[in-house]
Design a protein around this motif. Structure first.
Motif, PDB file in Angstrom:
ATOM      1  N   ILE A 155       0.803  -1.418  -0.145  1.00  0.00           N
ATOM      2  CA  ILE A 155      -0.089  -0.065  -0.043  1.00  0.00           C
ATOM      3  C   ILE A 155       0.854   1.309   0.018  1.00  0.00           C
ATOM      4  O   ILE A 155       0.604   2.475  -0.588  1.00  0.00           O
ATOM      5  N   ALA A 156       1.939   1.125   0.752  1.00  0.00           N
ATOM      6  CA  ALA A 156       3.010   2.310   0.866  1.00  0.00           C
ATOM      7  C   ALA A 156       3.340   2.928  -0.623  1.00  0.00           C
ATOM      8  O   ALA A 156       3.555   3.934  -0.915  1.00  0.00           O
ATOM      9  N   LYS A 157       3.445   1.976  -1.519  1.00  0.00           N
ATOM     10  CA  LYS A 157       3.887   2.381  -2.982  1.00  0.00           C
ATOM     11  C   LYS A 157       2.824   3.000  -3.712  1.00  0.00           C
ATOM     12  O   LYS A 157       2.947   3.615  -4.627  1.00  0.00           O
ATOM     13  N   ILE A 158       1.610   3.104  -3.201  1.00  0.00           N
ATOM     14  CA  ILE A 158       0.369   3.386  -3.812  1.00  0.00           C
ATOM     15  C   ILE A 158       0.683   5.237  -3.718  1.00  0.00           C
ATOM     16  O   ILE A 158       0.594   5.780  -2.920  1.00  0.00           O
ATOM     17  N   GLY A 159       0.732   5.774  -5.072  1.00  0.00           N
ATOM     18  CA  GLY A 159       0.730   7.296  -5.089  1.00  0.00           C
ATOM     19  C   GLY A 159       2.287   7.736  -4.757  1.00  0.00           C
ATOM     20  O   GLY A 159       2.487   9.059  -4.578  1.00  0.00           O
ATOM     21  N   ALA A 160       3.133   6.734  -4.520  1.00  0.00           N
ATOM     22  CA  ALA A 160       4.619   6.970  -4.077  1.00  0.00           C
ATOM     23  C   ALA A 160       5.277   7.903  -5.352  1.00  0.00           C
ATOM     24  O   ALA A 160       5.188   7.522  -6.540  1.00  0.00           O
ATOM     25  N   THR A 161       5.908   9.169  -5.073  1.00  0.00           N
ATOM     26  CA  THR A 161       6.445   9.848  -6.329  1.00  0.00           C
ATOM     27  C   THR A 161       7.796  10.277  -5.852  1.00  0.00           C
ATOM     28  O   THR A 161       8.159  10.821  -4.925  1.00  0.00           O
ATOM     29  N   PRO A 162       8.887   9.937  -6.572  1.00  0.00           N
ATOM     30  CA  PRO A 162      10.173  10.422  -6.320  1.00  0.00           C
ATOM     31  C   PRO A 162      10.380  11.611  -6.834  1.00  0.00           C
ATOM     32  O   PRO A 162      10.103  12.025  -8.066  1.00  0.00           O
ATOM     33  N   ILE A 163      10.839  12.673  -5.998  1.00  0.00           N
ATOM     34  CA  ILE A 163      11.069  14.080  -6.343  1.00  0.00           C
ATOM     35  C   ILE A 163      12.681  14.155  -6.236  1.00  0.00           C
ATOM     36  O   ILE A 163      13.256  14.217  -5.270  1.00  0.00           O
ATOM     37  N   HIS A 164      13.305  14.515  -7.442  1.00  0.00           N
ATOM     38  CA  HIS A 164      14.676  14.852  -7.710  1.00  0.00           C
ATOM     39  C   HIS A 164      14.743  16.209  -7.263  1.00  0.00           C
ATOM     40  O   HIS A 164      14.354  17.309  -7.904  1.00  0.00           O
ATOM     41  N   TRP A 165      15.439  16.479  -6.222  1.00  0.00           N
ATOM     42  CA  TRP A 165      15.480  17.725  -5.714  1.00  0.00           C
ATOM     43  C   TRP A 165      16.501  18.718  -6.566  1.00  0.00           C
ATOM     44  O   TRP A 165      17.544  18.491  -6.771  1.00  0.00           O
ATOM     45  N   PRO A 166      15.674  19.748  -6.816  1.00  0.00           N
ATOM     46  CA  PRO A 166      16.438  20.821  -7.922  1.00  0.00           C
ATOM     47  C   PRO A 166      17.501  21.258  -7.154  1.00  0.00           C
ATOM     48  O   PRO A 166      17.814  21.757  -6.125  1.00  0.00           O
TER      49      PRO A 166
END
Length: 261
Positions: free
Chosen positions: A49-60
């Motif tokens: 469930i934790a992977k649902i909606g998980a989004t990796p954000i590469h810090w600018p």
């Protein structure tokens, strides 16, 4: 002969009187929160469930902008945004516990306020410690310290466990201790051509032994019991155990590194 310090601790470690408004329901219901947490976490993990909606954000401006010579590649800076992460699972467990115990909305909100009052310092401490860990990683301080620790040579496997012990004693959290000194341990292991996985594990294992004497954990523990104000007595009772167990864990790491390879 009995230990005088133990006898003194026994004398002072007295049960405080129950507070007004204390729980008057069946004692077996005290197990409900733990059962709920176990069941919810098992379901959460089994269904991913934790992977649902998980989004990796590469810090600018930071992602892959720092080159770490130890790894011979740019250092990634990725924030994994997980709206249904482990924290959400624990909150769901709390809601299910409230339903199972038939707690009213007013009681549930009162419990949340009490929890926030008891835990706000620990939350801030963990957040600041992890922030410090990132700063040390990206500035190169972790790798410089790792190089210095590597100077202990053959004794490093024993020292490694005590580094984790110190980290959790200071931060109160094994997670924060790993964030603070985890890369340091790996850097030192690389310098000495030792197993980096073993020493990352040693940092965590030593941290567990330091958790029992961490002021933050002792304060949190007594805050939810009738031992509030007796933190010093609890520390005196657990310090020797913590030190002895950490030393034993160090011997295990030495055995794993030099005998089991």
């Amino acid at each position: 002969a009995p230990d005088p310090a133990y006898a003194i601790a026994e004398t002072h470690l007295k049960q405080a009187p129950a507070k007004a408004g204390a729980w008057q329901g069946p004692h077996w219901q005290g197990w409900i929160p733990w059962v709920m947490v176990i069941l919810v976490v098992i379901v959460w993990d089994s269904l991913h469930i934790a992977k649902i909606g998980a989004t990796p954000i590469h810090w600018p401006g930071l992602d892959k902008q720092v080159f770490i010579s130890l790894y011979q590649k740019p250092y990634a800076a990725v924030w994994n945004f997980e709206p249904l992460g482990t924290g959400t699972a624990i909150f769901v467990s709390a809601l299910l516990t409230a339903l199972a115990t038939r707690a009213t909305g007013q009681q549930f909100m009162a419990a949340l306020r009490t929890t926030a009052k008891q835990g706000w310092l620990a939350v801030i401490t963990v957040a600041l410690t992890i922030g410090l860990a990132f700063l040390m990683n990206y500035s190169g301080m972790t790798y410089t310290l790792g190089y210095a620790v590597a100077s202990t040579g053959m004794v490093f496997p024993l020292v490694s466990v005590f580094l984790g012990w110190i980290a959790v004693f200071l931060t109160g959290s094994d997670t924060s201790g790993n964030a603070l000194f985890g890369n340091l341990q790996v850097a030192a292991a690389h310098q000495l051509s030792l197993d980096p996985v073993l020493f990352a594990s040693a940092n965590s294992a030593g941290g567990v032994m330091g958790k029992m004497i961490s002021p933050q954990n002792i304060t949190t523990g007594v805050a939810v019991t009738s031992l509030k104000g007796q933190e010093g007595v609890v520390l005196a009772r657990t310090f020797k155990h913590s030190l002895f167990l950490t030393f034993l864990m160090g011997l295990v790491v030495v055995f794993q590194q030099y005998v089991l390879h």
